[in-house]
Design an enzyme around this catalytic site. Structure first.
Site, PDB file in Angstrom:
ATOM      1  N   ASP A 172     -22.529 -64.817 -48.753  1.00 55.40           N
ATOM      2  CA  ASP A 172     -22.010 -64.573 -47.417  1.00 55.40           C
ATOM      3  C   ASP A 172     -21.758 -63.078 -47.282  1.00 55.40           C
ATOM      4  O   ASP A 172     -20.893 -62.517 -47.962  1.00 55.40           O
ATOM      5  CB  ASP A 172     -20.710 -65.366 -47.227  1.00 55.40           C
ATOM      6  N   HIS A 173     -22.507 -62.414 -46.383  1.00 58.55           N
ATOM      7  CA  HIS A 173     -22.412 -60.965 -46.268  1.00 58.55           C
ATOM      8  C   HIS A 173     -21.073 -60.504 -45.694  1.00 58.55           C
ATOM      9  O   HIS A 173     -20.743 -59.316 -45.739  1.00 58.55           O
ATOM     10  CB  HIS A 173     -23.559 -60.427 -45.402  1.00 58.55           C
ATOM     11  N   ARG A 174     -20.283 -61.438 -45.152  1.00 59.64           N
ATOM     12  CA  ARG A 174     -18.951 -61.081 -44.693  1.00 59.64           C
ATOM     13  C   ARG A 174     -18.003 -60.861 -45.858  1.00 59.64           C
ATOM     14  O   ARG A 174     -17.000 -60.138 -45.742  1.00 59.64           O
ATOM     15  CB  ARG A 174     -18.385 -62.180 -43.784  1.00 59.64           C
TER      16      ARG A 174
END
Length: 520
Positions: free
Chosen positions: A490-492
């Site tokens: 998850d790039h968040r």
């Protein structure tokens, strides 16, 4: 001395996890059988798992409510048991726990007592505290809907909104079914002949305002979603459940008729089917599998398959994922596994230990995103999920506190969970609460993949097959056992540097297993 017996109904208990219904898979008792307290009487499947339901009463089974394959809402009768003390009852008490000679309680009191406490049994994987509070609210809502459904059923002579949607027919529930009911198509729990009867426009108009104010007798969110997806107006259906409660079977029947198929009352889709799987007489398919006019076969998403479909779809909608890959020489890892001796430890357990060590170095990946609070929540414990393919679909069993387990302990727990998954014995507790997932798709003979993150986790490690390939080793070209590792994150939660560092550490441990000694 004679034996006094009272009949008690055991209601389908609140199974927790927000579930509102369960599908009967297999009855474990017959009418006339004697059952003991907490004896499993039926096997049901929910969106989470397949579990056996214990009965809180001791006595003789007098009725079973629902056929195998039928969905039952929580709080509806499941089984009836005739209970009562024998002549030599223990300590002079009846099976209800009352002193001998005490006034018999009413069936309503029995149901209340069972709902409030029952025998004290707890379904494996389910709680009792908070879930009972939630169940109480659900029962109150269910009673209100049931009462509204009964009133609507008594006073309605046409569709509740005064018109029937295209392709559907308006309900006109009779008080007594005619003798030729079996020859008439059933739509949403009423016969096609009565449903097709026209409604005087004046009566429909008089009832229209009341219909829109009355709640639709539906409890299950799944039933609402299925009706919405199939373009059905729930107000135009008459439920076959208690008090006109609309069940999934009612929606399936209405959708089948709308799609050009006819399901009759004698098709076996009733409580009198005796548990024999039913078939669609035109298509020759099992019950629930339909064919539309184009010849396409429609297979309903149910149980665990439906839950997994919803979770994967949500993951794709909400998580901005990215994937990176690396090839690793697994020759030394395989040699280290052989050197462990007997009993043999599975390769998946070894990779699980590598994964836990990598998460200890990169704890930001053992996390979830709280979208409401706009916060990243880093989790202290590693509950490691691993994907397992079963005859009932894809499931992800969870190894609790994997960061505290040795490689051998991981092997034992993963072997236990895998066996339970194949036998359909996983509990909801076995399938929930994972913080990171390991996916070994190499067992399918493929090299790589872009795995979908198991929502609400933040990452997933994928492992491909291990095959011999030409590889530069010690300055020479040699055949080595090579594996492809893929990592979706998850790039968040992190940037590419953290993800790359995690994957590189996993690859280094695969190529040089002695690195794991640092984390022991």
């Amino acid at each position: 001395m004679s034996t006094h017996r009272d009949e008690r109904e055991f209601l389908l208990p609140d199974l927790g996890e927000g579930l509102t219904e369960a599908e009967i898979v297999r009855w474990l008792v017959e009418v006339g059988d004697e059952v003991a307290v907490d004896q499993a009487v039926v096997e049901v499947e929910t969106a989470k798992a397949q579990v056996e339901v214990p009965c809180p009463f001791e006595g003789v089974v007098t009725a079973r409510h629902g056929a195998e394959g039928e969905a039952r809402p929580v709080g509806t009768p499941l089984i009836a048991v005739a209970v009562g003390g024998s002549a030599g009852g223990a300590a002079g008490r009846s099976s209800t726990g009352k002193p001998a000679g005490a006034p018999a309680s009413s069936p309503a009191e029995d149901r209340y007592r069972e709902a409030a406490g029952g025998s004290g049994n707890v379904l494996v994987g389910y709680g009792t505290g908070a879930s009972k509070s939630a169940a109480s609210g659900a029962r109150r809502r269910r009673r209100a809907l049931t009462a509204a459904g009964s009133a609507a059923g008594r006073g309605t002579t046409g569709p509740l909104d005064g018109h029937a949607p295209q392709g559907a027919v308006a309900p006109n529930p009779p008080t007594a079914f005619p003798a030729d009911r079996a020859a008439r198509p059933v739509v949403g729990g009423v016969t096609g002949a009565s449903a097709a009867a026209s409604t005087p426009s004046g009566a429909a108009a008089d009832h229209e305002g009341t219909a829109h104010r009355a709640p639709v007798p539906v409890i299950s969110p799944l039933v609402r979603r299925l009706a919405r997806e199939r373009g059905l107006d729930l107000r135009a259906l008459h439920g076959s459940g208690p008090g006109g409660l609309i069940l999934r079977a009612d929606v399936d029947r209405a959708a089948a008729v709308r799609g050009g198929r006819t399901i009759t009352a004698d098709s076996g889709d009733s409580a009198d089917s005796g548990g024999v799987p039913t078939t669609d007489r035109r298509a020759g398919q099992p019950a629930g599998v339909g064919a539309d006019p184009t010849g396409a076969v429609r297979i309903p998403l149910r149980g665990i398959t439906a839950a997994m479909a919803d979770k994967l779809s949500r993951s794709r909608r909400e998580i901005p994922d990215a994937t990176c890959w690396v090839d690793a020489d697994a020759t030394e890892l395989l040699a280290a596994r052989r050197a462990m001796g007997e009993p043999t430890v599975s390769l998946l357990a070894v990779l699980a230990r590598v994964t836990v060590a990598a998460l200890a170095r990169h704890p930001e990946l053992n996390a979830t995103v709280d979208t409401d609070a706009r916060e990243i929540v880093r989790l202290p414990a590693v509950h490691l999920g691993f994907a397992a393919q079963t005859p009932r679909g894809l499931v992800v069993p969870v190894v609790r506190d994997a960061h505290t387990l040795s490689t051998e302990q991981l092997h034992r727990e993963m072997s236990r969970l895998t066996a339970c998954a194949r036998d359909g014995r996983l509990t909801p507790a076995d399938l929930t609460g994972s913080t990171f997932t390991l996916n070994n798709y190499g067992v399918f003979g493929v090299d790589g993949s872009t795995p979908i993150i198991n929502h609400p986790e933040a990452a997933m490690l994928g492992v491909g097959r291990i095959v011999e390939k030409p590889w530069a080793h010690a300055g020479q070209l040699a055949l080595r056992h090579v594996v492809q590792l893929s990592f979706t994150f998850d790039h968040r939660v992190c940037d590419g540097g953290v993800a790359g560092g995690f994957l590189r550490y996993v690859a280094d441990c695969v190529e040089r297993p002695t690195l794991l000694l640092r984390s022991l």
